[in-house]
Design an enzyme around this catalytic site. Structure first.
Site, PDB file in Angstrom:
ATOM      1  N   SER A  75       0.617  -1.089   0.257  1.00  0.00           N
ATOM      2  CA  SER A  75      -0.247   0.093  -0.332  1.00  0.00           C
ATOM      3  C   SER A  75       1.003   1.333   0.004  1.00  0.00           C
ATOM      4  CB  SER A  75      -0.928   0.207   1.297  1.00  0.00           C
ATOM      5  OG  SER A  75      -0.440   0.815   1.920  1.00  0.00           O
ATOM      6  N   GLN A  76      -0.079   1.845  -0.096  1.00  0.00           N
ATOM      7  CA  GLN A  76       0.808   3.491  -0.865  1.00  0.00           C
ATOM      8  C   GLN A  76       1.343   3.731   1.000  1.00  0.00           C
ATOM      9  OE1 GLN A  76      -3.257   6.374  -0.862  1.00  0.00           O
ATOM     10  NE2 GLN A  76      -1.361   7.410  -0.171  1.00  0.00           N
TER      11      GLN A  76
END
Length: 241
Positions: A75-76
């Site tokens: 994920s970011q």
């Protein structure tokens, strides 16, 4: 806290990964309101690129999820930092992570916590994450393969639990494995494609305080106390590993 073996990544477009990591913390994380000094220090230290295959490393510090094996993503960075900060770690904590993914978020937690147990449903991901974490020197992070919806009882109770997948409700097993005063952060929602990020603080045996931290979108938590199966692909993107 550990002192992982340092890597010397090659320059990327004239800038080293270390420079890109610092820019990530400044522009993507601190600028959005994450201010916990422990979390910021961990995000500055962990080599995010090391958790990606060589062809994908130039995407390590993008402000977006990055695909990994098993049709999942890392994920970011902001999501990793946001969830870590929401755990309110003090240093030396006993932490449970559900959804090891690439192992990156576990490494960030390992920089702050005393011990991290992380559970991954997909065997190939669990094996790869364990090898990478060991190679980087994270002796305080243990990766287990299994049904994360049931937690990891051998190391309970936990000061903090973070769930990197969304369920229709918080599993009772996870609540039971949280210490009194402990915090649990998890995306919850009746729709597999949109959820609320919740923080539960255990006040007593069956007494929990609930804080809503915002709208998120995570892959479903599959297991005995989660979703029984994922809805058809095409709309869900893993936002948290």
């Amino acid at each position: 806290m550990t002192s992982p073996a340092s890597e010397s990544p090659p320059p990327l477009n004239g800038r080293s990964f270390a420079v890109l990591r610092e820019l990530m913390v400044e522009r993507q994380i601190a600028a959005r309101g994450v201010h916990d000094p422990r979390v910021l220090a961990a995000m500055r230290k962990v080599p995010r690129e090391a958790f990606l295959p060589e062809p994908m490393r130039d995407l390590a510090y993008e402000d977006a999820p990055v695909p990994i094996a098993g049709e999942q993503t890392m994920s970011q960075p902001y999501i990793v930092a946001l969830m870590a900060e929401a755990l309110l770690l003090q240093g030396g904590d006993n932490v449970l992570e559900i959804g090891a993914g690439s192992g990156y978020a576990a490494a960030v937690l390992g920089e702050i916590a005393g011990h991290v147990a992380t559970v991954e449903r997909i065997a190939a991901l669990a094996e790869a994450a364990a090898a990478k974490l060991a190679g980087l020197g994270y002796r305080n992070v243990e990766v287990h393969q299994g049904d994360g919806s049931r937690g990891w009882p051998p190391d309970a109770p936990y000061d903090a639990i973070v769930v990197a997948a969304a369920g229709p409700q918080v599993p009772d097993s996870l609540k039971a494995q949280l210490k009194i005063g402990g915090r649990l952060v998890m995306p919850v929602g009746a729709d597999q494609h949109a959820q609320q990020l919740l923080r539960l603080t255990r006040l007593g045996d069956a007494d929990f305080k609930h804080d809503r931290l915002g709208d998120v979108r995570f892959v479903p938590l599959l297991g005995a106390e989660g979703w029984q199966q994922a809805e058809p692909a095409g709309r869900t993107t893993r936002e948290n590993r």
